[in-house]
Design an enzyme around this catalytic site. Structure first.
Site, short mmCIF file in Angstrom:
data_model
loop_
_atom_site.label_atom_id
_atom_site.label_comp_id
_atom_site.label_asym_id
_atom_site.label_seq_id
_atom_site.Cartn_x
_atom_site.Cartn_y
_atom_site.Cartn_z
N SER A 160 20.28 -47.43 -25.97
CA SER A 160 20.39 -46.90 -27.34
C SER A 160 20.26 -48.04 -28.35
O SER A 160 20.62 -49.18 -28.06
CB SER A 160 21.76 -46.24 -27.53
OG SER A 160 21.95 -45.88 -28.89
N TYR B 191 30.90 -47.05 -27.39
CA TYR B 191 29.60 -46.56 -26.90
C TYR B 191 28.55 -47.66 -27.03
O TYR B 191 27.80 -47.94 -26.10
CB TYR B 191 29.20 -45.33 -27.72
CG TYR B 191 27.81 -44.80 -27.45
CD1 TYR B 191 27.55 -44.01 -26.34
CD2 TYR B 191 26.76 -45.07 -28.33
CE1 TYR B 191 26.27 -43.50 -26.11
CE2 TYR B 191 25.49 -44.56 -28.11
CZ TYR B 191 25.25 -43.78 -26.99
OH TYR B 191 23.98 -43.29 -26.76
N1 LIG Z 1 20.92 -38.06 -28.82
C1 LIG Z 1 20.90 -39.27 -29.35
O1 LIG Z 1 20.95 -39.42 -30.59
C2 LIG Z 1 20.81 -40.48 -28.48
C3 LIG Z 1 20.51 -41.72 -29.10
C4 LIG Z 1 20.43 -42.86 -28.31
C5 LIG Z 1 20.63 -42.77 -26.94
N2 LIG Z 1 20.94 -41.56 -26.37
C6 LIG Z 1 21.13 -41.52 -24.92
O2 LIG Z 1 20.21 -40.62 -24.38
C7 LIG Z 1 20.71 -40.14 -23.13
C8 LIG Z 1 20.57 -38.64 -23.11
O3 LIG Z 1 21.40 -38.09 -24.13
P1 LIG Z 1 21.07 -36.73 -24.89
O4 LIG Z 1 20.90 -37.05 -26.31
O5 LIG Z 1 20.00 -36.02 -24.17
O6 LIG Z 1 22.46 -35.98 -24.80
P2 LIG Z 1 22.98 -34.76 -23.93
O7 LIG Z 1 22.07 -33.61 -24.07
O8 LIG Z 1 24.42 -34.62 -24.32
O9 LIG Z 1 22.86 -35.31 -22.45
C9 LIG Z 1 23.79 -36.11 -21.80
C10 LIG Z 1 23.72 -35.74 -20.35
O10 LIG Z 1 24.49 -36.64 -19.57
C11 LIG Z 1 25.11 -35.86 -18.57
N3 LIG Z 1 26.26 -36.55 -18.02
C12 LIG Z 1 27.26 -37.16 -18.67
N4 LIG Z 1 28.13 -37.67 -17.81
C13 LIG Z 1 27.67 -37.37 -16.56
C14 LIG Z 1 28.12 -37.61 -15.26
N5 LIG Z 1 29.27 -38.27 -15.03
N6 LIG Z 1 27.40 -37.17 -14.22
C15 LIG Z 1 26.26 -36.49 -14.42
N7 LIG Z 1 25.77 -36.22 -15.65
C16 LIG Z 1 26.47 -36.66 -16.70
C17 LIG Z 1 25.51 -34.58 -19.29
O11 LIG Z 1 25.81 -33.59 -18.37
P3 LIG Z 1 26.66 -32.27 -18.81
O12 LIG Z 1 25.68 -31.39 -19.54
O13 LIG Z 1 27.11 -31.73 -17.51
O14 LIG Z 1 27.77 -32.75 -19.69
C18 LIG Z 1 24.25 -34.32 -20.09
O15 LIG Z 1 23.30 -33.64 -19.30
C19 LIG Z 1 22.15 -40.65 -23.03
O16 LIG Z 1 22.18 -41.80 -22.21
C20 LIG Z 1 22.48 -41.02 -24.46
O17 LIG Z 1 23.49 -42.02 -24.51
C21 LIG Z 1 21.01 -40.41 -27.11
#
Ligand SMILES: NC(=O)c1ccc[n+]([C@@H]2O[C@H](COP(=O)([O-])OP(=O)(O)OC[C@H]3O[C@@H](n4cnc5c(N)ncnc54)[C@H](OP(=O)(O)O)[C@@H]3O)[C@@H](O)[C@H]2O)c1
Length: 266
Positions: A159, A172
């Protein structure tokens, strides 16, 4: 006569699969909004996908959707990726089901609760475990698998928050900073073995993780972000800021002197 393929043959086979429709892709955290959008593009290209996520219902729905969208092969495993003890057997099973692996895509992560982390070490530790310790465990196994074959792409979502700690989300941010530093070192180790490590640094993206945040309707569109990620993996890039303007923005933010930065409300 030995029938084992040489590392050079394997590298060429994988390079041609990455350009064609039959890439073999392992997705960890496959129900993430960003991962799901990325997989939709790969499915339409006819890729083979092995999906890992912890929520069985969501995982089954994502897998069914990707089959309809044209994926050549879709298999799944339900796993809580915090359980590092199970990683080796999970990854071996996935790679076996795919009959090889061209790309591993690590997308799982949690934002956590910064206010709680300031009072309760267990919350900070949970953020570090899910966002840093679990990926380090997965990448240790995956990198050694790729090094043995002298091929493969390890694409990992870090990120922009990892580029500088801010008061609003430094637990985070620090977990992602550790992840980015780990990926930089891993790249330095495995590049000479023919293995690509892509560090993906999204700015704010509209997904379940950010839906509750004020102004989230102005965040980047997940499908546009996914398109950039697919292109960066195909081009075997080292780093991706997405959307691209976050690269100069973070350059400026990283270079603000602490005497000014500590007074900002970021
Ligand atoms: N959205 C943003 O603005 C943003 C910006 C920078 C970086 N990111 C990064 O992008 C990545 C994807 O995030 P996203 O935005 O797509 O958010 P998201 O839709 O909330 O996805 C996060 C995923 O991680 C899974 N997860 C969390 N803990 C877990 C565990 N212990 N075992 C298995 N699965 C687990 C969640 O599963 P559940 O559905 O079961 O909870 C969910 O599917 C993350 O690494 C996040 O930090 C996001």
């Amino acid at each position: 006569m030995s029938t084992q393929a040489s590392p050079t043959t394997i590298t060429h086979e994988i390079a041609s699969r990455m350009k064609g429709p039959s890439a073999k892709i392992l997705v960890l955290g496959a129900t993430s909004g960003i991962a799901e959008a990325t997989c939709r593009i790969w499915a339409a290209q006819g890729a083979s996908l092995f999906l890992v996520a912890r929520n069985p219902e969501k995982l089954a729905a994502v897998a069914a959707d990707l089959r309809v969208r044209g994926a050549r092969f879709v298999d799944t495993a339900v796993a809580d990726l915090d359980d590092t003890e199970n990683h080796a057997s999970l990854l071996a099973h996935a790679v076996n089901a795919l009959t090889g692996m061209d790309v591993a895509y690590l997308a799982h992560g949690i934002l956590g609760d910064q206010a709680r982390a300031e009072q309760d070490f267990n919350q900070a530790a949970q953020i570090f475990h899910t966002n840093l310790i679990a990926p380090v465990s997965l990448l240790t196994w995956l990198s050694n698998y790729c090094v043995q074959r002298h091929a493969g792409v390890l694409a990992v979502i870090s990120s922009v928050a990892g580029d500088r700690g801010r008061k609003s989300n430094y637990a985070y941010g620090a977990s992602k900073a550790g992840l980015s530093a780990f990926l930089g070192g891993l790249r330095n180790r495995v590049d000479r073995e023919g293995v690509t490590v892509l560090t993906i640094k999204p700015g704010p993206v509209r997904t379940a993780m950010t839906g509750h945040m004020p102004g989230s309707q102005k965040f980047a569109d997940v499908n546009a972000v996914a398109k950039s990620i697919v292109a960066a993996i195909a081009a075997k890039k080292d780093n991706l800021y997405v959307p691209f303007q976050w690269q100069p923005i973070m350059f400026i933010i990283r270079n603000i002197p602490d005497r000014i930065f500590k007074k900002l409300n970021l």
